[in-house]
Structures are given as C-alpha cells and as structure tokens.
Design a protein around this motif. Structure first.
Motif, PDB file in Angstrom:
ATOM      1  N   ALA A 135      -6.632  34.552 -17.740  1.00  0.00           N
ATOM      2  CA  ALA A 135      -6.345  33.755 -18.936  1.00  0.00           C
ATOM      3  C   ALA A 135      -6.844  34.421 -20.215  1.00  0.00           C
ATOM      4  CB  ALA A 135      -6.972  32.368 -18.798  1.00  0.00           C
ATOM      5  N   PHE A 136      -7.621  35.492 -20.071  1.00  0.00           N
ATOM      6  CA  PHE A 136      -8.159  36.199 -21.234  1.00  0.00           C
ATOM      7  C   PHE A 136      -7.274  37.376 -21.636  1.00  0.00           C
ATOM      8  CE2 PHE A 136     -11.648  33.957 -19.362  1.00  0.00           C
ATOM      9  CZ  PHE A 136     -12.523  33.650 -20.387  1.00  0.00           C
ATOM     10  N   ASP A 137      -6.111  37.502 -21.012  1.00  0.00           N
ATOM     11  CA  ASP A 137      -5.219  38.617 -21.311  1.00  0.00           C
ATOM     12  C   ASP A 137      -4.837  38.590 -22.787  1.00  0.00           C
ATOM     13  OD1 ASP A 137      -3.601  40.842 -20.789  1.00  0.00           O
ATOM     14  OD2 ASP A 137      -1.842  39.572 -20.577  1.00  0.00           O
ATOM     15  N   GLY A 138      -5.062  39.696 -23.483  1.00  0.00           N
ATOM     16  CA  GLY A 138      -4.785  39.757 -24.914  1.00  0.00           C
ATOM     17  C   GLY A 138      -5.818  40.608 -25.618  1.00  0.00           C
ATOM     18  N   PRO A 139      -5.789  40.621 -26.947  1.00  0.00           N
ATOM     19  CA  PRO A 139      -6.712  41.481 -27.705  1.00  0.00           C
ATOM     20  C   PRO A 139      -8.165  41.050 -27.557  1.00  0.00           C
ATOM     21  CG  PRO A 139      -5.524  40.020 -29.177  1.00  0.00           C
ATOM     22  CD  PRO A 139      -4.894  39.859 -27.829  1.00  0.00           C
ATOM     23  N   VAL A 140      -9.045  42.033 -27.674  1.00  0.00           N
ATOM     24  CA  VAL A 140     -10.488  41.798 -27.588  1.00  0.00           C
ATOM     25  C   VAL A 140     -11.160  42.417 -28.811  1.00  0.00           C
ATOM     26  CG1 VAL A 140     -12.611  42.281 -26.297  1.00  0.00           C
ATOM     27  CG2 VAL A 140     -10.490  41.766 -25.065  1.00  0.00           C
ATOM     28  N   VAL A 141     -12.033  41.654 -29.430  1.00  0.00           N
ATOM     29  CA  VAL A 141     -12.862  42.139 -30.536  1.00  0.00           C
ATOM     30  C   VAL A 141     -14.312  42.139 -30.074  1.00  0.00           C
ATOM     31  CG1 VAL A 141     -13.704  41.661 -32.871  1.00  0.00           C
ATOM     32  CG2 VAL A 141     -11.286  41.314 -32.326  1.00  0.00           C
ATOM     33  N   ILE A 142     -14.981  43.257 -30.218  1.00  0.00           N
ATOM     34  CA  ILE A 142     -16.416  43.332 -29.904  1.00  0.00           C
ATOM     35  C   ILE A 142     -17.204  42.717 -31.051  1.00  0.00           C
ATOM     36  CG2 ILE A 142     -18.357  44.857 -29.370  1.00  0.00           C
ATOM     37  CD1 ILE A 142     -16.174  44.925 -27.261  1.00  0.00           C
ATOM     38  N   TYR A 143     -18.171  41.859 -30.726  1.00  0.00           N
ATOM     39  CA  TYR A 143     -19.078  41.315 -31.736  1.00  0.00           C
ATOM     40  C   TYR A 143     -20.502  41.618 -31.292  1.00  0.00           C
ATOM     41  CZ  TYR A 143     -21.063  38.245 -35.283  1.00  0.00           C
ATOM     42  OH  TYR A 143     -21.755  37.772 -36.371  1.00  0.00           O
ATOM     43  N   GLY A 144     -21.216  42.418 -32.093  1.00  0.00           N
ATOM     44  CA  GLY A 144     -22.588  42.775 -31.764  1.00  0.00           C
ATOM     45  C   GLY A 144     -23.562  42.184 -32.755  1.00  0.00           C
ATOM     46  N   GLU A 145     -24.520  41.430 -32.257  1.00  0.00           N
ATOM     47  CA  GLU A 145     -25.529  40.763 -33.080  1.00  0.00           C
ATOM     48  C   GLU A 145     -26.845  41.543 -33.018  1.00  0.00           C
ATOM     49  OE1 GLU A 145     -28.659  37.299 -32.188  1.00  0.00           O
ATOM     50  OE2 GLU A 145     -26.649  36.990 -31.365  1.00  0.00           O
ATOM     51  N   SER A 146     -27.268  42.138 -34.131  1.00  0.00           N
ATOM     52  CA  SER A 146     -28.533  42.859 -34.221  1.00  0.00           C
ATOM     53  C   SER A 146     -28.597  43.958 -33.150  1.00  0.00           C
ATOM     54  CB  SER A 146     -29.702  41.879 -34.124  1.00  0.00           C
ATOM     55  OG  SER A 146     -30.913  42.482 -34.488  1.00  0.00           O
ATOM     56  N   LEU A 147     -29.471  43.832 -32.149  1.00  0.00           N
ATOM     57  CA  LEU A 147     -29.486  44.829 -31.081  1.00  0.00           C
ATOM     58  C   LEU A 147     -28.109  44.942 -30.429  1.00  0.00           C
ATOM     59  CD1 LEU A 147     -31.040  46.794 -29.182  1.00  0.00           C
ATOM     60  CD2 LEU A 147     -31.423  44.822 -27.689  1.00  0.00           C
ATOM     61  N   GLY A 148     -27.392  43.823 -30.343  1.00  0.00           N
ATOM     62  CA  GLY A 148     -26.054  43.844 -29.771  1.00  0.00           C
ATOM     63  C   GLY A 148     -25.092  44.755 -30.507  1.00  0.00           C
ATOM     64  N   SER A 149     -25.356  45.012 -31.797  1.00  0.00           N
ATOM     65  CA  SER A 149     -24.510  45.958 -32.532  1.00  0.00           C
ATOM     66  C   SER A 149     -24.660  47.362 -31.960  1.00  0.00           C
ATOM     67  CB  SER A 149     -24.860  45.941 -34.030  1.00  0.00           C
ATOM     68  OG  SER A 149     -26.167  46.438 -34.268  1.00  0.00           O
ATOM     69  N   GLY A 154     -22.534  51.599 -28.248  1.00  0.00           N
ATOM     70  CA  GLY A 154     -22.719  52.328 -26.989  1.00  0.00           C
ATOM     71  C   GLY A 154     -21.603  52.040 -26.006  1.00  0.00           C
ATOM     72  N   LEU A 155     -21.122  50.795 -25.990  1.00  0.00           N
ATOM     73  CA  LEU A 155     -20.011  50.422 -25.116  1.00  0.00           C
ATOM     74  C   LEU A 155     -18.748  51.193 -25.492  1.00  0.00           C
ATOM     75  CD1 LEU A 155     -18.394  48.702 -23.098  1.00  0.00           C
ATOM     76  CD2 LEU A 155     -18.291  46.909 -24.864  1.00  0.00           C
ATOM     77  N   ILE A 156     -18.430  51.253 -26.769  1.00  0.00           N
ATOM     78  CA  ILE A 156     -17.232  51.968 -27.200  1.00  0.00           C
ATOM     79  C   ILE A 156     -17.324  53.439 -26.829  1.00  0.00           C
ATOM     80  CG2 ILE A 156     -15.944  52.732 -29.232  1.00  0.00           C
ATOM     81  CD1 ILE A 156     -16.577  49.979 -30.451  1.00  0.00           C
ATOM     82  N   GLU A 157     -18.501  54.030 -27.032  1.00  0.00           N
ATOM     83  CA  GLU A 157     -18.697  55.427 -26.645  1.00  0.00           C
ATOM     84  C   GLU A 157     -18.443  55.608 -25.151  1.00  0.00           C
ATOM     85  OE1 GLU A 157     -22.139  58.496 -27.779  1.00  0.00           O
ATOM     86  OE2 GLU A 157     -22.787  57.043 -26.270  1.00  0.00           O
ATOM     87  N   ALA A 158     -18.952  54.682 -24.334  1.00  0.00           N
ATOM     88  CA  ALA A 158     -18.779  54.779 -22.878  1.00  0.00           C
ATOM     89  C   ALA A 158     -17.319  54.585 -22.484  1.00  0.00           C
ATOM     90  CB  ALA A 158     -19.666  53.747 -22.182  1.00  0.00           C
ATOM     91  N   GLY A 170     -11.066  46.017 -32.333  1.00  0.00           N
ATOM     92  CA  GLY A 170     -11.990  46.308 -33.416  1.00  0.00           C
ATOM     93  C   GLY A 170     -13.387  45.894 -33.032  1.00  0.00           C
ATOM     94  N   ILE A 171     -14.331  46.138 -33.932  1.00  0.00           N
ATOM     95  CA  ILE A 171     -15.725  45.803 -33.662  1.00  0.00           C
ATOM     96  C   ILE A 171     -16.359  45.211 -34.917  1.00  0.00           C
ATOM     97  CG2 ILE A 171     -16.476  48.172 -34.171  1.00  0.00           C
ATOM     98  CD1 ILE A 171     -18.729  47.722 -32.057  1.00  0.00           C
ATOM     99  N   VAL A 172     -17.145  44.155 -34.727  1.00  0.00           N
ATOM    100  CA  VAL A 172     -17.903  43.507 -35.795  1.00  0.00           C
ATOM    101  C   VAL A 172     -19.383  43.719 -35.505  1.00  0.00           C
ATOM    102  CG1 VAL A 172     -18.383  41.356 -37.016  1.00  0.00           C
ATOM    103  CG2 VAL A 172     -16.100  41.757 -36.048  1.00  0.00           C
ATOM    104  N   LEU A 173     -20.112  44.200 -36.489  1.00  0.00           N
ATOM    105  CA  LEU A 173     -21.546  44.454 -36.335  1.00  0.00           C
ATOM    106  C   LEU A 173     -22.316  43.559 -37.294  1.00  0.00           C
ATOM    107  CD1 LEU A 173     -21.543  48.385 -36.226  1.00  0.00           C
ATOM    108  CD2 LEU A 173     -21.296  46.762 -34.319  1.00  0.00           C
ATOM    109  N   GLU A 174     -23.137  42.697 -36.749  1.00  0.00           N
ATOM    110  CA  GLU A 174     -23.980  41.813 -37.552  1.00  0.00           C
ATOM    111  C   GLU A 174     -25.383  42.396 -37.646  1.00  0.00           C
ATOM    112  OE1 GLU A 174     -26.241  37.528 -37.119  1.00  0.00           O
ATOM    113  OE2 GLU A 174     -24.275  37.737 -36.174  1.00  0.00           O
TER     114      GLU A 174
END
Length: 276
Positions: A135-149, A154-158, A170-174
């Motif tokens: 049911a999650f088929d579709g676009p994904v946006v990474i959202y990283g909060e502080s350390l999560g950024s 690191g995830l994108i690099e991997a 895309g990616i959002v960095l908080e």
C-alpha cells in the motif's frame, strides 16, 4: 539532543568503546505502541528482522498520490516522542514509515554509524519490496530530524553505492550538522586532544556534496543545539541542482514544527510545483 554529548567530554575514565554510544546515541530503548490517537490515524507497529536484529517500524500508508515520508528520528527519546509529528503528517495525507535505530524503541543491536545506516537501508529496501507494504507503493521523501539528517544522507550514499535504481524523490533535513567534529569544535573550541573519542564522524557536508537528489533544509535561527551555521554548511556543500533552505527566525532546535512553517514545508514535500 546533540548538546547532550558534550556533557561527557570530561569523562576520561570511559573507554572509546564505552563513550561513543553514550555521547551520540542517548536513546530511550523503551518499546511503546502507537498512542490511541495515532492508532486511530492508522499508525501501526511492525517487526522486521534486520542486519542488527529486530527492527521496530511505525507506519501508515499515504492517501491519494501523496508521498510516504521515510522518517529518521533524532538521538533523543524514541518513536513515541514523535507521535504528534506522525499524526500531523497523516492528517495532511502523507504516508509515514519510521524505523527505530538499533537500541531505540525496542529495536535490537548496538548503535553505531555503520549499524544505523545498514538498519535504515534494510528498512528502506523492505518498504520497497516487502509485500506487506504494498500500500506504500509510490514516491518516498526522506525526512531526517537532527541526527536523523546525518542518517538520511548516509542512507542515500548507501543506496547509490549499491546501485539501487529506486531512489527517494528528495530529502528534507531538519537542523542538520556538518559533522560530529564540527559540532564539538563549535561547542568547545580546539578538539585536538579529544577528537579520538568520536569513533563515528557523521560527515554530512561531505555526503551532501556527493548527492544530487532535491534537497530542503529547515533550520531555526535561534537553534543553540545545532547552530544554523551547521545547516548552512550542509546546504552550501550539497551537490543538488534543486535545493532550498528555510531559515526560521524565531525557532530553536525543538520547536520548528510549532513555528508556523508546516504549510510551506508540507507543500515542498508534496512534490507539487513548489515541491522537491
């Protein structure tokens, strides 16, 4: 959050192996179910078997053509502490897929830079390939909060290193930081004698420079935990052709979502004309 680690810089009695997790990963290991309000919004807890052992994931599929937000939490608390954020995302139609790191929220394993990245890559691959997440088929946006950024970069690099063709949109960095050593340098000055204690470098500026995905950085101008200069450095270094930074005048490290930016931020994340 990350300011926590500087409380330990004088604890020379700790070995590097003992100190590193305490300094950077002061998680709450408590496993909690989604609150009644989150459960009513559709959030469910899932168990996956990852490279470090059990991985706890909170997730709810998107509505319509909205993307799924692959949410990477900060280094304080646990998934339950983000309950309100997940519900806000869901109320706006976004899907949520939030893996808990090793040592957090019931997930197994010992936290380290390598372990966090391998765990979230496994979770991302599961989101894309596991039948239970159809049911999650579709676009994904990474959202990283502080350390999560840092974890998100690191995830994108991997993913790119593995030749993965199904990359995030895309990616959002908080409140990102450029590296752990840069954070320490900003906090205490010359870190030459204590630099070896940082076994994990989390060099986000370097990883951002090698990245081409669309990027949104959001950072509070009053942030005293991760100064906005750190987020600016990540933004400036980023190799993304399409990138934007939102400098929020009255926000600090913990109140960005209460600063009136959500409509604009969610607009970018919704992948429309103004989006990523």
């Amino acid at each position: 959050m990350l300011a926590f680690l500087f409380l330990f810089l004088g604890l020379g009695a700790l070995t590097l192996e003992q100190a590193n997790p305490l300094l950077i990963y002061p998680y709450d290991a408590t496993e909690q179910a989604p609150s009644p309000a989150a459960y009513s919004a559709g959030l469910r807890a899932y168990d996956l078997e990852g490279p470090e052992g059990r991985v706890v994931v909170w997730a709810v599929p998107p509505r319509g053509n909205k993307p799924t937000v692959f949410y990477l939490h900060g280094n304080a608390g646990n998934l339950a502490h983000r309950d309100g954020r997940f519900r806000r995302l869901r109320q706006s139609g976004f899907g949520v897929f939030a893996p808990a790191y090793p040592g957090s929220s019931g997930s197994e394993g010992r936290p380290s830079e390598a372990a966090l990245i391998s765990t979230v890559k496994f979770a991302y691959d599961s989101l894309k390939s596991d039948d239970q997440f159809a049911a999650f088929d579709g676009p994904v946006v990474i959202y990283g909060e502080s350390l999560g950024s840092a974890v998100g970069l690191g995830l994108i690099e991997a993913l790119e290193a593995s030749g993965d063709q199904d990359l995030p949109t895309g990616i959002v960095l908080e409140a990102p930081f450029s590296s752990i050593s840069d954070m320490a340098q900003a906090a205490v000055g010359d870190i030459g004698q204590i630099a070896p204690i940082f076994m994990d470098s989390w060099n986000s500026a370097e990883r951002a420079a090698a990245m081409s995905l669309p990027l949104l950085v959001i950072h509070g101008k009053q942030d005293r935990v991760v100064p906005i200069a750190q987020g600016q450095a990540v933004y400036d270094a980023a190799g993304s052709a399409k990138k934007k930074i939102m400098r929020v005048p009255d926000a600090n490290h913990v109140n960005l979502w209460a600063s009136g930016i959500l409509t604009q931020m969610f607009g970018h994340m919704a992948l429309k004309d103004v989006g990523l």
